[in-house]
Enzyme design. Structure first.
Site, mmCIF file in Angstrom:
data_model
loop_
_atom_site.group_PDB
_atom_site.id
_atom_site.type_symbol
_atom_site.label_atom_id
_atom_site.label_comp_id
_atom_site.label_asym_id
_atom_site.label_seq_id
_atom_site.Cartn_x
_atom_site.Cartn_y
_atom_site.Cartn_z
ATOM 1 N NE ARG A 1 -14.835 33.013 27.573
ATOM 2 C CZ ARG A 1 -13.555 32.780 27.362
ATOM 3 N NH1 ARG A 1 -12.706 33.778 27.273
ATOM 4 N NH2 ARG A 1 -13.096 31.558 27.268
ATOM 5 C CB CYS B 1 -28.543 37.259 20.270
ATOM 6 S SG CYS B 1 -29.265 37.473 18.642
ATOM 7 C CD GLU C 1 -10.963 31.769 21.505
ATOM 8 O OE1 GLU C 1 -11.791 31.367 22.336
ATOM 9 O OE2 GLU C 1 -9.839 31.274 21.366
ATOM 10 C CB CYS D 1 -32.081 35.007 15.447
ATOM 11 S SG CYS D 1 -30.558 35.562 16.220
ATOM 12 C CD GLU E 1 -6.643 33.669 23.637
ATOM 13 O OE1 GLU E 1 -6.828 32.521 24.084
ATOM 14 O OE2 GLU E 1 -7.504 34.555 23.652
ATOM 15 C CG HIS F 1 -5.323 28.934 31.110
ATOM 16 N ND1 HIS F 1 -4.107 29.344 30.620
ATOM 17 C CD2 HIS F 1 -6.050 28.524 30.047
ATOM 18 C CE1 HIS F 1 -4.109 29.187 29.300
ATOM 19 N NE2 HIS F 1 -5.270 28.689 28.931
HETATM 20 C C1 GAL Z 1 -9.440 30.970 24.686
HETATM 21 C C2 GAL Z 1 -9.992 32.316 25.080
HETATM 22 C C3 GAL Z 1 -9.283 32.895 26.277
HETATM 23 C C4 GAL Z 1 -9.141 31.851 27.349
HETATM 24 C C5 GAL Z 1 -8.421 30.667 26.790
HETATM 25 C C6 GAL Z 1 -8.186 29.578 27.786
HETATM 26 O O1 GAL Z 1 -10.346 30.235 23.944
HETATM 27 O O2 GAL Z 1 -9.896 33.233 24.021
HETATM 28 O O3 GAL Z 1 -9.981 34.003 26.756
HETATM 29 O O4 GAL Z 1 -10.405 31.483 27.801
HETATM 30 O O5 GAL Z 1 -9.172 30.124 25.744
HETATM 31 O O6 GAL Z 1 -7.394 28.561 27.228
#
Ligand code: GAL
Length: 642
Positions: free
Chosen positions: A105, A109, A144, A158, A298, A349
């Site tokens: 992901r 650019c 992010e 660029c 998050e 995760h």
């Molecule tokens: C963040 C991201 C999420 C996931 C998460 C894992 O940086 O936005 O999509 O990857 O980390 O901790």
């Protein structure tokens, strides 16, 4: 509004028959918002120009029926395979010429026209379809920016965009050549198209070019964000717009990126930083970026896949982290993620639910948080009296040429922040150039780049009683990253601090044997009582004009010269720190900037709507401390009453 909680949910990962059950569980966990769709471009536009939003409509409706509000994300962090296949030039080129591969992901650019146009289309279609859905309360742009070192790219697009950016900034090549000092190593430019981007070279490229390149790269994403904001404002009136910022991230100028947003969001992964104080520092920075409450978009709910050791998260800690974030100004905390994924790169995760849909510990802690919040009145932070300046350009300039490989701007800011955190003194971050009105103390770590006029603003505030503390490496360079030709510290600071910097030294680590007399561990002593402090990394000798020396160097090359000075001005004072004390908290205690003893627990002072004081105490350790269990929290009101 009392704070709320929520979760990130990926309906595209689970059968539609499961969605209603999940929505019911979210309700049970006391959540009120769900964040959706940031990686689902492939499902919304499975083929070029062919859109399928019905599944998302169904998911939104299912969640909305359970009373949940929706935060929709634009999906531009994950261009679909058909797009990178059709336009391989979308993928970034790293310094050294390697084009990154699709398959993960954030590979795009920000300057490639094919990507910009495809991004514009998907955002427009999505906003058209869902912009006025009653359950949609707001938008997160992309995901992010910059994660995994993806801000900068050196592709041909660029390079051309950088040259254009420079032409707009400098107007003429003569101006650019003078600003950068291109005569050094014979680099005078006579054509904009000859200006390079960062690349692999045998020796470093111009620090002026590289600083501008960083600014340009940050601006690229700011513009990309603005393009999306304009569309969303048009198609989705009345909804807020945010973007999720990161821990320990400085490839983007977050002050600028924040400008166009209604509020900033933060992805809070305490395992990405060194200690609880640094979590607090990140949260305070987020609140400061727009001087208003923010969202945690998050929140780490347990062990994370990306940590080298995937350390455990003990019982109670998710609840403690959540309350810590709220106490620093978060008005929503959204757990990442609802359910641990059975597929893809983040299977290790944690979520609120496990792979098998059984409830994980964080589910129960989220429930507890919801109950806690229901019992509490609306609490807010009284204004901070201490400001710390934080600036990405200063950070970049020093990072490009640290002059001592241990010199980290971030670590300097953190060392100062931590001294205040340890005694529970609330702090705001402040951008360069801001008027410090409202603060009693302003600390300015290593303001290496000169901002014309800033010293006058500070002087007017000091005269009225402000305490200004400026550290070493102040006013050394013009904004194009070339050294000032005037006295140090430049930009009018020498007058303000009442001293000149006569010389500056990098201080090698203690183990660096070639300089036995001048290395970390060398000492400064207080003029009044001889109390000594060790210093490291950097030392400047000062010649006071109107200032009085507070500390002098005890040994080494600098022995006998002033190290820390104080200049009384009007009702205030301007203090200059010529060296980096090993224990900044100790210095702050000696100079009475902070009270005597550090606290073993984090305590946050809050007020309710009637102005009555409250206190939140957080135990970030695993041990019982002062009657509070490990990883536990306690709210108290009627502070001071028996
Ligand atoms: C963040 C991201 C999420 C996931 C998460 C894992 O940086 O936005 O999509 O990857 O980390 O901790």
């Amino acid at each position: 509004m009392p704070p709320i909680t929520g979760c990130a949910y990926y309906p595209e990962h689970w059968p539609a028959e499961r969605w209603a059950t999940d929505a019911g569980l979210m309700q049970q966990a006391g959540l009120s918002v769900v964040r959706l769709a940031e990686f689902a471009w492939d499902k919304m536009e499975p083929q070029p120009g062919v859109y399928d939003f019905d599944w998302l409509q169904q998911a939104i409706d299912t969640l909305a029926e359970a009373g949940l509000k929706i935060v929709l994300c634009t999906p531009t962090a994950t261009p679909p395979p058909w797009l990178t296949h059709q336009h391989p030039e979308i993928c970034r080129v790293e310094v050294g010429g390697v084009r990154v591969s699709p398959g993960a992901r954030r590979q795009p650019c920000g300057n490639v026209p094919a990507f910009r146009s495809a991004a514009r289309h998907i955002v427009e279609r999505m906003a058209e379809r869902f912009g006025d859905h009653p359950a949609v309360i707001g938008w997160q742009i992309d995901n992010e920016f910059g994660v995994g070192e993806t801000t900068r790219c050196v592709c041909d697009h660029c390079r051309a965009a950088f040259q254009q950016w420079l032409a707009e900034k400098y107007g003429t090549l003569e101006t650019l050549n003078a600003a950068w000092g291109t005569q050094f190593w014979g680099m005078t430019y006579h054509d904009w198209s000859h200006i390079p981007v960062p690349g692999i070279t045998n020796e470093p490229q111009s620090p002026s070019m590289r600083l501008d390149y960083r600014r340009f790269s940050s601006d690229t994403w700011e513009q990309f964000q603005r393009m999306q904001i304009d569309l969303l404002r048009h198609y989705s009136p009345g909804r807020w717009i945010t973007h999720n910022f990161m821990t320990r991230h400085w490839s983007l100028d977050y002050w600028k990126l924040a400008e166009d947003l209604d509020f900033v969001s933060f992805d809070n992964y305490p395992h990405g930083v060194s200690e609880p104080a640094e979590v607090s520092m990140n949260l305070d920075l987020m609140r400061s970026l727009k001087r208003r409450p923010f969202w945690v978009m998050e929140q780490q709910p347990g062990p994370v896949n990306w940590h080298p050791y995937r350390p455990p998260v003990p019982p109670g800690q998710v609840r403690t982290w959540t309350h810590q974030a709220i106490a620093h100004g978060a008005e929503a905390v959204v757990y990442f993620r609802f359910r641990a994924s059975r597929v893809g790169q983040e299977q290790y995760h944690t979520g609120l639910l496990k792979w098998d849909a059984s409830l994980d510990r964080a589910f129960h802690e989220a429930q507890t948080v919801a109950r806690d919040l229901a019992e509490l009145p609306d609490l807010s932070r009284p204004p901070a009296r201490v400001g710390i300046v934080f600036d990405y350009n200063d950070l970049w300039s020093i990072e490009l040429e640290p002059a001592n490989q241990n010199f980290s701007y971030w670590n300097l800011v953190f060392a100062i922040y931590r001294a205040y955190w340890a005694v529970n003194i609330p702090v705001d971050f402040v951008p360069r150039g801001a008027d410090p009105a409202g603060y009693d103390t302003l600390i300015v770590p290593a303001p290496i780049l000169i901002h014309p006029g800033e010293a006058d603003t500070w002087r007017a505030w000091v005269e009225q009683g402000g305490r200004l503390i400026v550290t070493f490496r102040a006013g050394v360079r013009e904004s194009s990253n070339i050294a000032t030709g005037g006295p140090l510290p430049g930009g009018g600071l020498a007058d303000l601090i009442g001293a000149r910097v006569t010389d500056f030294y990098s201080v090698p680590p203690g183990s660096y044997a070639s300089w036995p007399d001048h290395r970390a561990g060398s000492q400064i002593g207080a003029v009044t009582n001889g109390r000594t402090l060790a210093y490291h990394t950097w030392a400047e000798t000062l010649a006071p004009t109107t200032a009085e020396p507070l500390f002098v160097y005890n040994d080494g090359l600098t022995a006998g010269q002033a190290a820390i000075t104080r200049n009384a001005i009007g009702q205030g004072e301007a203090i200059y720190l010529g060296c980096w004390p090993e224990d900044i908290a100790e210095l702050a205690r000696l100079l009475e900037w902070i009270p005597g003893t550090a606290s073993r627990l984090q305590q946050v002072s809050l007020v309710d709507a009637n102005g009555a004081p409250w206190r939140l105490t957080l135990n970030h350790s695993g041990q019982r401390v002062e009657g509070l269990d490990g990883f536990a929290i306690r709210y108290q009101n009627k502070i001071g009453e028996a």
